[in-house]
Scaffold this motif. Structure first.
Motif, PDB file in Angstrom:
ATOM      1  N   GLU A   1      56.661 -30.903  73.515  1.00  0.00           N
ATOM      2  CA  GLU A   1      56.378 -31.062  74.936  1.00  0.00           C
ATOM      3  C   GLU A   1      57.256 -32.125  75.602  1.00  0.00           C
ATOM      4  O   GLU A   1      57.500 -32.080  76.796  1.00  0.00           O
ATOM      5  N   SER A   2      57.724 -33.088  74.817  1.00  0.00           N
ATOM      6  CA  SER A   2      58.413 -34.236  75.400  1.00  0.00           C
ATOM      7  C   SER A   2      59.933 -34.137  75.327  1.00  0.00           C
ATOM      8  O   SER A   2      60.620 -35.076  75.717  1.00  0.00           O
TER       9      SER A   2
ATOM     10  N   ALA B   1      66.027 -23.883  84.209  1.00  0.00           N
ATOM     11  CA  ALA B   1      65.047 -24.345  83.231  1.00  0.00           C
ATOM     12  C   ALA B   1      63.675 -24.623  83.837  1.00  0.00           C
ATOM     13  O   ALA B   1      62.670 -24.631  83.129  1.00  0.00           O
ATOM     14  N   MET B   2      63.597 -24.860  85.136  1.00  0.00           N
ATOM     15  CA  MET B   2      62.321 -25.172  85.766  1.00  0.00           C
ATOM     16  C   MET B   2      61.364 -23.986  85.647  1.00  0.00           C
ATOM     17  O   MET B   2      61.705 -22.845  85.916  1.00  0.00           O
TER      18      MET B   2
ATOM     19  N   ILE C   1      54.391 -23.791  75.452  1.00  0.00           N
ATOM     20  CA  ILE C   1      54.711 -25.206  75.592  1.00  0.00           C
ATOM     21  C   ILE C   1      55.127 -25.508  77.024  1.00  0.00           C
ATOM     22  O   ILE C   1      56.037 -24.866  77.572  1.00  0.00           O
ATOM     23  N   THR C   2      54.445 -26.465  77.623  1.00  0.00           N
ATOM     24  CA  THR C   2      54.828 -26.964  78.930  1.00  0.00           C
ATOM     25  C   THR C   2      55.621 -28.246  78.732  1.00  0.00           C
ATOM     26  O   THR C   2      55.067 -29.273  78.320  1.00  0.00           O
ATOM     27  N   ILE C   3      56.906 -28.200  78.975  1.00  0.00           N
ATOM     28  CA  ILE C   3      57.766 -29.351  78.745  1.00  0.00           C
ATOM     29  C   ILE C   3      57.582 -30.352  79.879  1.00  0.00           C
ATOM     30  O   ILE C   3      57.570 -29.990  81.064  1.00  0.00           O
ATOM     31  N   THR C   4      57.405 -31.607  79.501  1.00  0.00           N
ATOM     32  CA  THR C   4      57.181 -32.666  80.471  1.00  0.00           C
ATOM     33  C   THR C   4      58.323 -32.730  81.479  1.00  0.00           C
ATOM     34  O   THR C   4      59.495 -32.675  81.094  1.00  0.00           O
ATOM     35  N   PRO C   5      58.001 -32.817  82.762  1.00  0.00           N
ATOM     36  CA  PRO C   5      59.071 -32.954  83.769  1.00  0.00           C
ATOM     37  C   PRO C   5      59.957 -34.165  83.475  1.00  0.00           C
ATOM     38  O   PRO C   5      59.471 -35.216  83.068  1.00  0.00           O
TER      39      PRO C   5
END
Length: 280
Positions: free
Chosen positions: A209-210, A223-224, A267-271
């Motif tokens: 995620e990070s 990528a957003m 997976i939600t990747i941290t902004p």
């Protein structure tokens, strides 16, 4: 609770192939790198022998994030058929060929010429009319057609989680200074770029995620909003989530594997997650 660390490994290349059940004429590939394949990659980098115990290397918790899943492609192969140069190993491995090849030359063919005994006509061996060289005919009259499957243009972020950071750092160093040749599941699939990215503190979930998508997985401008799939190993059995790729040992006969369990996550990747521009 003991602190955990994760070694992040980049697996990307023109072709990858991670077999699960393929044998002989059909060689399959899984949709993502298998734990057995990645542990074998690390063992090769460390210079371990096939019959050497894997020890802590097999105890790491495994996870993989599909930054770019790739496309499955089928390779058409034929094996056997036609003629081949007579090799020394043919004489060692086939007693019939050896007996024929070492027989004295028939006098009615060569007359009184004193020729070496291997000028005889061995079984399945003939003379190539174009070159005049001895060639060995394949016993089978028809070529064997085989299927070999690959993942084309794929990029994966693999994580190996363990409490021993020193172990992970040793594996990371070996991946960048391998003692043996490395490939992505099959010898025809060399990796591109760096393999070992970093050893970070935390769990597989936190590491996935990070950290941003791999730079060769997608255009950063696109990528957003992308939430890649990840498969993270479970420490306890789960119904319907078994994978037969937990390595017990590697040997010449294909090795021994047991069952492990994993769970699939979005997976939600941290902004503004850190990228790989410095590492790569």
């Amino acid at each position: 609770m003991t602190d955990q660390h994760v070694l992040l490994i980049r697996l990307a290349g023109p072709l990858q192939s991670w077999g699960i059940a393929g044998r002989f004429a059909h060689r399959d590939t899984h949709s993502r790198p298998t734990k057995s394949g990645v542990i074998g990659l690390c063992a090769a980098a460390l210079g371990m022998d096939r019959d050497e115990p894997l020890g802590e290397l097999s105890e790491v918790r495994y996870g993989v994030r599909a930054d770019r899943p790739g496309t499955r492609v089928r390779d058409y192969h034929t094996v056997g058929g036609g003629t081949f140069p007579l090799r020394p190993r043919d004489l060692f491995l086939d007693h019939q060929r050896a007996a024929k090849a070492t027989a004295p030359a028939p006098p009615d063919v060569f007359g009184d010429v004193d020729l070496p005994s291997w000028y005889g006509s061995p079984k399945y061996v003939t003379t190539d009319p174009a070159s005049g060289a001895l060639v060995s005919k394949e016993v089978r009259r028809h070529a064997l057609i085989t299927e070999r499957w690959y993942l084309a243009d794929a990029a994966f972020l693999v994580g190996l989680e363990h409490a021993d950071r020193v172990l992970l750092e040793r594996v990371a160093y070996a991946l960048e200074h391998p003692k043996r040749l490395l490939w992505l599941g099959r010898k025809a699939c060399p990796p591109t770029g760096d393999l070992a990215l970093d050893v970070v503190r935390g769990t597989l979930w936190e590491a996935f995620e990070s950290h941003a998508l791999l730079p060769d997985a997608v255009d950063p401008q696109d990528a957003m909003g992308i939430r890649p799939w990840a498969w993270i190993e479970s420490p306890k059995p789960l119904p319907g989530a078994g994978m037969p790729d937990q390595p017990v040992r590697f040997d010449a006969d294909g090795g021994v594997h047991s069952l492990r369990w994993e769970v699939r996550h979005r997976i939600t990747i941290t902004p503004h997650a850190p990228g790989w521009d410095i590492i790569l």
